[in-house]
Design an enzyme around this catalytic site. Structure first.
Site, PDB file in Angstrom:
ATOM      1  N   LYS A  73       6.216  -0.975 -10.940  1.00  0.00           N
ATOM      2  CA  LYS A  73       5.189  -1.061  -9.912  1.00  0.00           C
ATOM      3  C   LYS A  73       4.214   0.094 -10.085  1.00  0.00           C
ATOM      4  CE  LYS A  73       4.936  -1.449  -4.813  1.00  0.00           C
ATOM      5  NZ  LYS A  73       5.766  -1.550  -3.588  1.00  0.00           N
ATOM      6  N   SER A 126       8.783  -4.060   1.635  1.00  0.00           N
ATOM      7  CA  SER A 126       7.985  -4.367   0.447  1.00  0.00           C
ATOM      8  C   SER A 126       8.787  -4.770  -0.775  1.00  0.00           C
ATOM      9  CB  SER A 126       7.100  -3.172   0.091  1.00  0.00           C
ATOM     10  OG  SER A 126       6.061  -3.030   1.023  1.00  0.00           O
ATOM     11  N   SER A 163       4.708  -5.088  -0.551  1.00  0.00           N
ATOM     12  CA  SER A 163       3.667  -4.761  -1.498  1.00  0.00           C
ATOM     13  C   SER A 163       4.105  -4.849  -2.957  1.00  0.00           C
ATOM     14  CB  SER A 163       3.175  -3.327  -1.228  1.00  0.00           C
ATOM     15  OG  SER A 163       4.244  -2.391  -1.439  1.00  0.00           O
TER      16      SER A 163
END
Length: 462
Positions: A79, A178, A154
């Site tokens: 990420k 997330s 996210s």
């Protein structure tokens, strides 16, 4: 079977037996990303040179008798809030679009030391602050099951890459859900470990007292491999806890017989009928395997939600204070609004939320005094259409993840099947502090009982 469908352990066996090479796997993976990621936008930055370098090193080490463990020579991605030495880390934001760290985050270093092959950096929502945002410098990652629907935020690029069969494992982050929310909406396994289990050093913060790093993966076994690499004490992370790290893979074979599992039905009584059916299906699988599943009562969900929102907004505003004052217009529209809201909170609001948090932790721990785990919803619905999302962080949010960010307990989202529209359904499993082994055991039983790993994955075509 295509190697894109093989588990990390299966790929490792192939590599150790000489049936394939890391370089061959990596080259084919890079080709798949190049041909299909234009449909998904999972990646912000693809690193083919680094990937092939990692792969060739793994092949050379293996030939020399060096074995770094299950991930040795297997691709993964990070990420884009994880610092990577010499590779830009943008947080999906204009503010950091040219940011190139001079050192790896702790998690990135551990994956490098485990011999993994880094494919690149994955899309997120700006600064991992929920989402979606359509006015950012990189495209929104799309849901491979239906590109008109939200992945959740996210860790959006992480789940998109796994569901698109680009990779099996990607570390994500979870401050209000997330990891688990996106996992539920994309048919992946998402594990938020206990607060303090994994170092966050070198990961851009959102809310210091809530931020947790954990693995997203294709299967429970893959997630266990990821957590084994990520977990461990870091004395330079003030939130890190010095607790022994168990053998997560070995725990998967223990089953669930005799476990006592609570279901807080009042949390998810408003869920869609198919989500409810998925939870009941998971409960029945566990009962047949010898677990006791019974109803329990927790404090009202709204208390957890409000507590998390105040702490997250206040701490998030503090993280971004200087940039918000100097460059507010450079943030996406969604985060401009959130930072303004955060700035309106008072010290009294924050202290009240922290006091409430202590009460909520005590209440959940009281349930864990005579239960080994909880079974509940991850989300109240399947992935919503992108054109039907007004305020995904609002009080009517379909996410059911925030309670266990507030309490810090380990929680995992596990797929249980598909809806009548072909969209993934998930359930959430929660354990006492540092009981990730129990959470993984329960998830593995549900994974087997639903035959999830035999479910055909999305067919992505240009």
């Amino acid at each position: 079977m295509s190697f894109f469908d093989k588990s990390i352990l299966e790929l490792g066996r192939d590599l150790r037996q000489g049936a394939t090479s890391s370089e061959a796997i990596t080259a084919q993976t890079l080709e798949r990303i190049a041909s299909l990621d234009g449909e998904i936008h999972a990646f912000i930055t693809v690193t083919p040179e680094r990937a092939l370098e990692d792969a060739r090193r793994a092949d050379s080490e293996r030939a020399s008798g060096i074995d770094r463990g299950p991930l040795h020579g297997v691709p993964y991605a990070l990420k884009d809030i994880y610092d990577t030495d010499g590779i830009r880390t943008t947080c999906h934001s204009r503010l950091l679009i040219d940011n190139v760290p001079a050192a790896d985050s702790v998690v990135a270093r551990r994956f490098r030391e485990a011999g993994g092959v880094l494919l690149g950096k994955l899309a997120t929502n700006e600064f991992a602050f929920g989402g979606p945002g359509f006015d950012l410098p990189f495209p929104l990652a799309l849901n491979p099951w239906d590109r008109r629907r939200f992945t959740g935020g996210s860790s959006s690029g992480s789940v998109a890459a796994i569901a698109a069969r680009f990779l099996r494992l990607a570390p994500g982050s979870d401050t209000g859900g997330s990891i688990r929310g996106p996992a539920s909406w994309t048919g992946t396994v998402g594990l938020k470990p206990t607060y303090g289990r994994v170092s966050r050093r070198g990961v851009f913060p959102l809310a210091w007292s809530l931020d947790t790093c954990g693995p997203l993966a294709r299967s429970v076994e893959d997630a266990a491999v990821g957590l084994q690499i990520m977990a461990g004490h870091d004395p330079e992370d003030s939130g890190s806890v010095d607790v022994a790290v168990p053998d997560y893979l070995a725990a998967l074979a223990q089953g669930v017989e005799g476990l006592r599992i609570g279901m807080p039905r009042h949390f998810f009584e408003q869920a869609d009928a198919e989500v409810l059916a998925g939870i009941e299906r998971a409960a029945e699988i566990l009962r047949r395997a010898g677990a006791i599943v019974e109803d329990v009562v927790l404090p009202d969900f709204a208390l957890f939600s409000a507590c998390c929102r105040v702490i997250l907004m206040a701490e998030g505003c503090a993280v971004h204070r200087d940039n918000a004052l100097a460059r507010l217009a450079d943030y996406g529209e969604v985060n401009q609004g959130r930072l303004i809201v955060g700035a309106t909170l008072s010290a009294v609001d924050y202290i009240d939320a922290c006091r409430l948090r202590r009460e909520l932790v005590d209440a959940v721990n009281a349930v864990f005094a005579d239960h080994d785990a909880l079974l509940t919803a991850t989300t109240l619905e399947t992935a919503p259409p992108l054109d039907d999302i007004s305020n995904p962080m609002g009080t009517a949010s379909p996410m059911q993840t925030t309670p266990f960010n507030v309490t810090g307990h380990p929680a995992l989202s596990q797929p249980v099947g598909l809806s009548r529209h072909g969209l993934p359904l998930g359930v959430q499993i929660v354990g006492p502090a540092f009981a990730e082994t129990t959470v993984l055991r329960i998830a593995r039983e549900i994974e087997r009982g639903t035959n999830w790993l035999e479910t055909p994955q999305p067919d992505i075509r240009p």
